[in-house]
Every structure is written in C-alpha cells, then in structure tokens.
Design a protein around this motif. Structure first.
Motif, short mmCIF file in Angstrom:
data_model
loop_
_atom_site.label_atom_id
_atom_site.label_comp_id
_atom_site.label_asym_id
_atom_site.label_seq_id
_atom_site.Cartn_x
_atom_site.Cartn_y
_atom_site.Cartn_z
N GLU A 88 0.71 -1.05 -0.14
CA GLU A 88 0.19 0.00 -0.15
C GLU A 88 0.93 1.27 0.05
OE1 GLU A 88 -2.46 1.65 -0.25
OE2 GLU A 88 -4.42 0.81 0.26
N ILE A 89 0.08 2.53 -0.12
CA ILE A 89 0.91 3.53 0.14
C ILE A 89 0.89 3.94 1.59
CG2 ILE A 89 0.25 4.62 -1.97
CD1 ILE A 89 -1.47 6.27 -0.52
N PRO A 90 2.08 4.59 2.24
CA PRO A 90 1.91 5.11 3.48
C PRO A 90 0.90 6.07 3.73
CG PRO A 90 3.91 6.30 2.39
CD PRO A 90 3.37 5.17 1.26
N GLY A 91 0.22 5.83 4.96
CA GLY A 91 -0.82 6.72 5.38
C GLY A 91 -1.45 6.17 6.47
N VAL A 92 -2.73 6.61 6.77
CA VAL A 92 -3.61 6.32 8.06
C VAL A 92 -5.04 5.68 7.67
CG1 VAL A 92 -2.14 7.90 9.51
CG2 VAL A 92 -4.42 8.70 8.30
N ARG A 93 -5.35 5.48 6.45
CA ARG A 93 -6.70 5.15 6.06
C ARG A 93 -7.07 3.77 6.43
NH1 ARG A 93 -7.93 6.92 -0.02
NH2 ARG A 93 -9.73 5.91 0.59
N ASN A 94 -6.01 2.78 6.30
CA ASN A 94 -6.42 1.58 6.56
C ASN A 94 -5.17 0.93 7.40
OD1 ASN A 94 -4.41 0.53 4.62
ND2 ASN A 94 -6.10 1.19 3.18
#
Length: 344
Positions: free
Chosen positions: A8-14
């Motif tokens: 995934e891309i880095p983030g906070v959505r999942n």
C-alpha cells in the motif's frame, strides 16, 4: 540498490497504510532505491512506482483460485511490467507482503529477499485446527493457501522473514529452529493517560470493517453463538456494528443493528458502550485494539486479540477466552446501577 515493494502507500486510511508508514520509518534512506507501491493512489512528492491494486483484480482472483493459490497473490508479469530496466543491479529486495513472494522469486531467483509477514496465517490455522470454530469457505481457503505459501517462504534459505509479533516469530521457529527472522511491531507502545469510563447504556458495539475474512468469522460466531445467550440473560441489550460490511449483520428482531460506515471522526455513541473485538485467530495487525486504547473506551477481546500488546489489569478492559465471553459480559454490566434499575 534495493528493490522495495510495499502492499500500500503510507498513510492512515487502513491497516496496511499504517503498517507501510511504520516500515518506511525503519529505512534510513529510500532516495537511491526503487520503491513500488501496490495501490491505486499516489503519494505526492514521492518518486515511487505504482502497481495498480484494482486493475484486473477479479481476473486475478479467479485465476489464482483455478491455480489453487491465494486469491490476492500478484502475478510475475504484473511486477515485471512496472520494475524498470537495470534490475540486475538490485543487491537485495524488500518484499513488503507475502503475496509478492512467488512473483519476485520467479523474476529474481538468486536475490536475497526480506519478506514481511503482516499476518501469519500458519499460526491462525493451527488455532482453528484446534478450536474448530464455525468458519466459511473463504476463511478456510485463505488459511490453507496462505499457510502453504508461508511454508514455501520459510523453507527458502535465501529469505529473511520479518514478523509483526514475537509470538509469531516463536511459532515459526517451532518448525524452523534455526530461522533468523526479526520482529517489527507496527503500533508504538501505548500507555493509558487516564481512566477508562464505563458505559452508561446496556449496549455492545463493534467498530471497524466487518468484511475481512477473519473479522467476518469472528462476528458471525459472536452473533450466532454468544450474543443470543447474552440477550437471554440481559433483556434489552443491543448490539450495534459500524463499518464496511456491517449492514449484512442487521437483525433487529435479535437485537442486532448494522449501520454501515461510520461517518464521524469520533467513536459511535461517544464511546458509551462495551466495544467488542471477537478475534478468534489472532490474524492481522490489531490496530483496532490500539484505536480503542487511545480512545480510552471499554472493550472486550480474546488473548489472541491483544497479541503484541502489554496491557495491565483494568476493570474496563476484559481479556478472556471467547468461551467465557457470555459470563464476563453479564458480570461486567451487573456492576452498574443502570443495569440494576433496568432489571428490577
């Protein structure tokens, strides 16, 4: 030069985005590396390559089922299409999820791989084999095929495995005593900063996606086996579900209400409930436990559900085997005045 492939891309959505952000933080420098993200979204300002997650997804799943492979496993030609020329310069490869392993090993048969296990299905399958919880075809197939894939990876002498928890690493070493391997936890240590407020309503809540295979099995077991016993002893108690796939559980006549995706930034009912995490197998990164602790809301989970956490005793955090949930939930609510008034 390294080839680095993230799921995934880095983030906070999942969960995967949070895990990828955690893994990226462990790399000192990515500017000289070839970084591929398996995602339909892009990270602004980053020179990453992208393998589209949704492209041909249904075709990929069907073909993998026909080949008796995990449904989400990525094909070699898909990776081959995005990896640039000069691949012979890759000294090592970071395989950010097991679904890339066979494709990478086909393309790079001699290169050393660091393989990230965000789930360790072999451990979950052992638990299911022993406990025999009611399951689904999707979950049984997932456990069987991912366990086969994981065994193949662990037999590869040219692989360094990376696990989420020390428990999973220790379990792998039962079969492979000389296995190297390291543990990279995803969630940071979390210390409760204040008291957890008990609920003021006779209410249970599940907050989070209900569509993942292991989550669905746990919730269906709770709805069909545990909750009917609870509502018999606690008339008027309600069970509410919020998240993707939660509406499919709706059964108002049984006291169960699925609401779909929760649109607010806060917690449902402002945390006025006992939240449940019916983790039967211990799959996944367990970020929901982190969210519940951070929000300081009361919850109940299994010992599998808190794997990787160190939680000291708290009267509003119930940690017990799922076979004991009925008794523990009854005893929990019986301590409060609003229940005593309701039962008279």
């Amino acid at each position: 030069m390294r080839l680095i492939i993230f799921p995934e891309i880095p983030g906070v959505r999942n969960g995967f985005q949070i895990a990828v952000a955690s893994d990226i933080a462990r790399f000192a420098n990515l500017e000289q590396d070839c970084v591929v993200c398996y995602s339909d979204h892009m990270v602004g300002g980053k020179d990453y390559l992208y393998l589209r997650r949704m492209r041909h997804e249904r075709f990929r799943h069907v073909l993998n089922l026909l080949r008796s492979r995990p449904a989400s496993e990525v094909f070699a030609y898909e990776l081959d299409s995005v990896i640039p020329l000069g691949r012979e310069s890759f000294g090592e490869i970071f395989c950010g999820e097991t679904i890339f392993y066979r494709a990478l090993r086909y393309l790079f048969p001699e290169v050393h791989l660091h393989v990230r296990f965000h789930n360790f299905y072999s451990f979950a399958k052992y638990r299911q084999d022993q406990r025999r919880f009611p399951s689904t075809f999707r979950m049984s197939y997932l456990l069987n095929k991912m366990t086969e894939l994981e065994s193949e990876i662990l037999r590869d002498k040219n692989v360094s495995p990376i696990f989420i928890t020390e428990e999973e690493l220790s379990f792998a070493r039962l079969a492979f005593p000389s296995l190297g391997g390291v543990c990279w936890p995803v969630v940071p240590p979390l210390i409760l900063t204040g008291p957890i407020k008990p609920p003021s309503k006779l209410r249970l809540v599940h907050f989070g996606s209900a569509s993942a295979a292991h989550t669905e099995v746990g919730l269906r077991f709770f709805c069909s086996v545990i909750f009917p016993r609870i509502i018999k002893d606690l008339p008027g108690i309600e069970f509410h579900l919020f998240g993707n796939g939660s509406k499919s559980f709706t059964a108002p006549s049984k006291g169960i209400y699925g609401h779909g995706i929760f649109q607010d930034d806060s917690f449902p009912f402002n945390g006025e409930a006992l939240f449940i995490v019916p983790d039967l197998f211990g799959c996944g990164i367990k970020l929901k436990i982190h969210d519940l602790l951070r929000a300081q809301v009361p919850f109940i989970t299994t010992p599998f559900g808190i794997s990787g956490y160190k939680i000291e005793g708290n009267e509003n955090i119930l940690i017990c085997d799922v076979d004991d949930w009925h008794e523990n939930i009854i005893n929990y609510f019986s301590r409060f005045a609003f229940y005593a008034n309701k039962s008279t």
